[in-house]
Design a protein around this motif. Structure first.
Motif, PDB file in Angstrom:
ATOM      1  N   THR A 133       4.518   3.045   3.607  1.00  0.00           N
ATOM      2  CA  THR A 133       3.131   3.409   3.332  1.00  0.00           C
ATOM      3  C   THR A 133       2.915   4.816   3.868  1.00  0.00           C
ATOM      4  O   THR A 133       3.193   5.083   5.043  1.00  0.00           O
ATOM      5  CB  THR A 133       2.147   2.445   4.014  1.00  0.00           C
ATOM      6  OG1 THR A 133       2.291   1.141   3.471  1.00  0.00           O
ATOM      7  CG2 THR A 133       0.699   2.923   3.829  1.00  0.00           C
ATOM      8  N   HIS A 134       2.433   5.684   3.015  1.00  0.00           N
ATOM      9  CA  HIS A 134       2.147   7.058   3.425  1.00  0.00           C
ATOM     10  C   HIS A 134       0.739   7.099   4.023  1.00  0.00           C
ATOM     11  O   HIS A 134      -0.248   6.838   3.322  1.00  0.00           O
ATOM     12  CB  HIS A 134       2.260   7.990   2.220  1.00  0.00           C
ATOM     13  CG  HIS A 134       2.015   9.422   2.555  1.00  0.00           C
ATOM     14  ND1 HIS A 134       1.465  10.313   1.650  1.00  0.00           N
ATOM     15  CD2 HIS A 134       2.226  10.131   3.698  1.00  0.00           C
ATOM     16  CE1 HIS A 134       1.359  11.502   2.227  1.00  0.00           C
ATOM     17  NE2 HIS A 134       1.818  11.405   3.458  1.00  0.00           N
ATOM     18  N   LEU A 135       0.645   7.372   5.298  1.00  0.00           N
ATOM     19  CA  LEU A 135      -0.650   7.408   5.986  1.00  0.00           C
ATOM     20  C   LEU A 135      -1.149   8.845   6.094  1.00  0.00           C
ATOM     21  O   LEU A 135      -0.459   9.715   6.640  1.00  0.00           O
ATOM     22  CB  LEU A 135      -0.539   6.787   7.379  1.00  0.00           C
ATOM     23  CG  LEU A 135      -1.827   6.784   8.194  1.00  0.00           C
ATOM     24  CD1 LEU A 135      -2.903   5.938   7.512  1.00  0.00           C
ATOM     25  CD2 LEU A 135      -1.579   6.283   9.615  1.00  0.00           C
ATOM     26  N   ILE A 136      -2.348   9.051   5.578  1.00  0.00           N
ATOM     27  CA  ILE A 136      -2.992  10.369   5.634  1.00  0.00           C
ATOM     28  C   ILE A 136      -4.154  10.280   6.605  1.00  0.00           C
ATOM     29  O   ILE A 136      -4.955   9.337   6.543  1.00  0.00           O
ATOM     30  CB  ILE A 136      -3.501  10.772   4.233  1.00  0.00           C
ATOM     31  CG1 ILE A 136      -2.323  10.882   3.271  1.00  0.00           C
ATOM     32  CG2 ILE A 136      -4.290  12.079   4.291  1.00  0.00           C
ATOM     33  CD1 ILE A 136      -2.740  10.973   1.818  1.00  0.00           C
ATOM     34  N   ALA A 168      -0.147  10.953  11.167  1.00  0.00           N
ATOM     35  CA  ALA A 168       0.165  11.127   9.748  1.00  0.00           C
ATOM     36  C   ALA A 168       1.675  11.073   9.542  1.00  0.00           C
ATOM     37  O   ALA A 168       2.429  11.817  10.174  1.00  0.00           O
ATOM     38  CB  ALA A 168      -0.376  12.471   9.259  1.00  0.00           C
ATOM     39  N   MET A 200       4.993   8.585   7.094  1.00  0.00           N
ATOM     40  CA  MET A 200       5.348   7.360   6.367  1.00  0.00           C
ATOM     41  C   MET A 200       5.583   6.280   7.414  1.00  0.00           C
ATOM     42  O   MET A 200       6.204   6.533   8.451  1.00  0.00           O
ATOM     43  CB  MET A 200       6.630   7.561   5.566  1.00  0.00           C
ATOM     44  CG  MET A 200       6.469   8.338   4.288  1.00  0.00           C
ATOM     45  SD  MET A 200       5.507   7.458   3.041  1.00  0.00           S
ATOM     46  CE  MET A 200       6.654   6.180   2.543  1.00  0.00           C
ATOM     47  N   GLN A 256       0.850  -1.196   0.000  1.00  0.00           N
ATOM     48  CA  GLN A 256       0.000   0.000   0.000  1.00  0.00           C
ATOM     49  C   GLN A 256       0.885   1.244   0.000  1.00  0.00           C
ATOM     50  O   GLN A 256       1.386   1.635   1.051  1.00  0.00           O
ATOM     51  CB  GLN A 256      -0.888   0.023   1.247  1.00  0.00           C
ATOM     52  CG  GLN A 256      -1.712  -1.230   1.451  1.00  0.00           C
ATOM     53  CD  GLN A 256      -2.007  -1.474   2.928  1.00  0.00           C
ATOM     54  OE1 GLN A 256      -1.121  -1.329   3.763  1.00  0.00           O
ATOM     55  NE2 GLN A 256      -3.230  -1.839   3.249  1.00  0.00           N
ATOM     56  N   PRO A 257       1.066   1.899  -1.140  1.00  0.00           N
ATOM     57  CA  PRO A 257       1.907   3.106  -1.138  1.00  0.00           C
ATOM     58  C   PRO A 257       1.288   4.218  -0.296  1.00  0.00           C
ATOM     59  O   PRO A 257       2.005   5.023   0.296  1.00  0.00           O
ATOM     60  CB  PRO A 257       1.946   3.519  -2.611  1.00  0.00           C
ATOM     61  CG  PRO A 257       1.493   2.331  -3.361  1.00  0.00           C
ATOM     62  CD  PRO A 257       0.611   1.524  -2.453  1.00  0.00           C
ATOM     63  N   GLU A 258      -0.052   4.254  -0.242  1.00  0.00           N
ATOM     64  CA  GLU A 258      -0.731   5.316   0.492  1.00  0.00           C
ATOM     65  C   GLU A 258      -2.043   4.788   1.067  1.00  0.00           C
ATOM     66  O   GLU A 258      -2.746   4.007   0.431  1.00  0.00           O
ATOM     67  CB  GLU A 258      -1.003   6.495  -0.447  1.00  0.00           C
ATOM     68  CG  GLU A 258      -1.548   7.733   0.240  1.00  0.00           C
ATOM     69  CD  GLU A 258      -1.631   8.912  -0.708  1.00  0.00           C
ATOM     70  OE1 GLU A 258      -0.593   9.546  -0.952  1.00  0.00           O
ATOM     71  OE2 GLU A 258      -2.728   9.180  -1.213  1.00  0.00           O
ATOM     72  N   MET A 259      -2.331   5.229   2.282  1.00  0.00           N
ATOM     73  CA  MET A 259      -3.606   4.893   2.927  1.00  0.00           C
ATOM     74  C   MET A 259      -4.162   6.166   3.538  1.00  0.00           C
ATOM     75  O   MET A 259      -3.407   7.030   4.014  1.00  0.00           O
ATOM     76  CB  MET A 259      -3.398   3.847   4.030  1.00  0.00           C
ATOM     77  CG  MET A 259      -3.015   2.474   3.528  1.00  0.00           C
ATOM     78  SD  MET A 259      -4.414   1.604   2.833  1.00  0.00           S
ATOM     79  CE  MET A 259      -5.279   1.116   4.349  1.00  0.00           C
ATOM     80  N   SER A 260      -5.492   6.243   3.552  1.00  0.00           N
ATOM     81  CA  SER A 260      -6.159   7.401   4.130  1.00  0.00           C
ATOM     82  C   SER A 260      -7.206   6.917   5.124  1.00  0.00           C
ATOM     83  O   SER A 260      -7.903   5.918   4.868  1.00  0.00           O
ATOM     84  CB  SER A 260      -6.808   8.228   3.014  1.00  0.00           C
ATOM     85  OG  SER A 260      -7.427   9.368   3.540  1.00  0.00           O
TER      86      SER A 260
END
Lengths: 119, 114
Positions: free
Chosen positions: A113-116, A87, A89, A8-12
């Motif tokens: 994973t970048h968490l927003i 928020a 990485m 998962q490169p990014e999760m929000s």
């Protein structure tokens, strides 16, 4: 060689909700250590949680917990009651087994994973 | 809480110049490491150091790189002739005798090669 995969490169996630970050790894060893590190915009690497492979019990640190599935070589991070300060990485990392030179060998990291956190 | 201290926080250097990145590990730790993170990419292991010698190094750690613990407290990474692709964040880390307690990282040195 060991590999660590974060798919998962990014999760929000909405503030106060729960989010799970996935990590899988590949190793032929039976004993090793796994870590989750947090890297905020300051780029400092902060240890979040750690797990010994020979311990079946999942590690927990306050709002952070892991789901360690040794047979599946999976080590996911669950963040409960997400806060704006979460928020960052998040990097999953693998460390070689004890007895292979003490702390001599380096960590192998996933790509992160970048968490927003949505307010 | 004990910290790993890195200096400088940011260094700009001309291509071909030598740079020395400095680190003060946690005083009772025995194992010392350098890692590199190119912007937007994962953290990569460079080298580990124990008992005043290199324990392990990655293929990134070629002859351009060297490490030293000159005085029992500092731990340095030297890049002899910097290249543009050496631009990255460099992290120093240290650990105690057991890896379970993890590796304590410094706040990093951002190296920019121009």
């Amino acid at each position: 060689a060991q590999t660590v995969t974060q798919s998962q490169p990014e999760m929000s996630v909405q503030e106060a909700e729960t989010v799970t970050l996935s990590c899988t790894y590949d190793t032929s060893e039976s004993d090793y250590y796994l870590f989750w590190y947090k890297q905020p915009p300051s780029r400092q690497m902060i240890l979040v949680i750690r797990q010994e492979a020979y311990k079946q019990q999942n590690a927990t640190e306050n709002r952070f917990s892991v789901n360690f599935q040794k047979a599946a070589k999976s080590f996911s991070l669950k963040i409960s009651d997400s806060q704006l300060g979460d928020a960052a990485m998040y990097f999953c990392a693998y460390s070689p087994p004890r007895g292979s030179g003490g702390g001599a060998d380096g960590l192998t990291f996933g790509k992160g994973t970048h968490l927003i956190i949505q307010p | 809480e004990p910290e790993v201290t890195q200096t400088p926080s940011h260094q700009v250097t001309q291509m071909g110049q030598e740079v020395i990145l400095r680190c003060v590990p946690i005083s009772n730790h025995l194992y010392f490491y350098w890692y590199r993170q190119i912007l937007g990419q994962k953290v990569e292991f460079l080298v580990s150091f124990y008992n005043n010698e290199i324990s392990e190094k990655s293929e990134i750690f070629d002859d351009q790189f060297s490490v030293e613990r000159p005085d029992g407290s500092n731990f340095t990474l030297k890049i002899r002739s910097t290249k543009l692709e050496d631009s990255a964040m460099y992290f120093c880390a240290s650990s105690g005798n057991t890896r379970f307690y993890g590796y304590t990282f410094g706040s990093g040195t951002r190296l920019t090669v121009v």
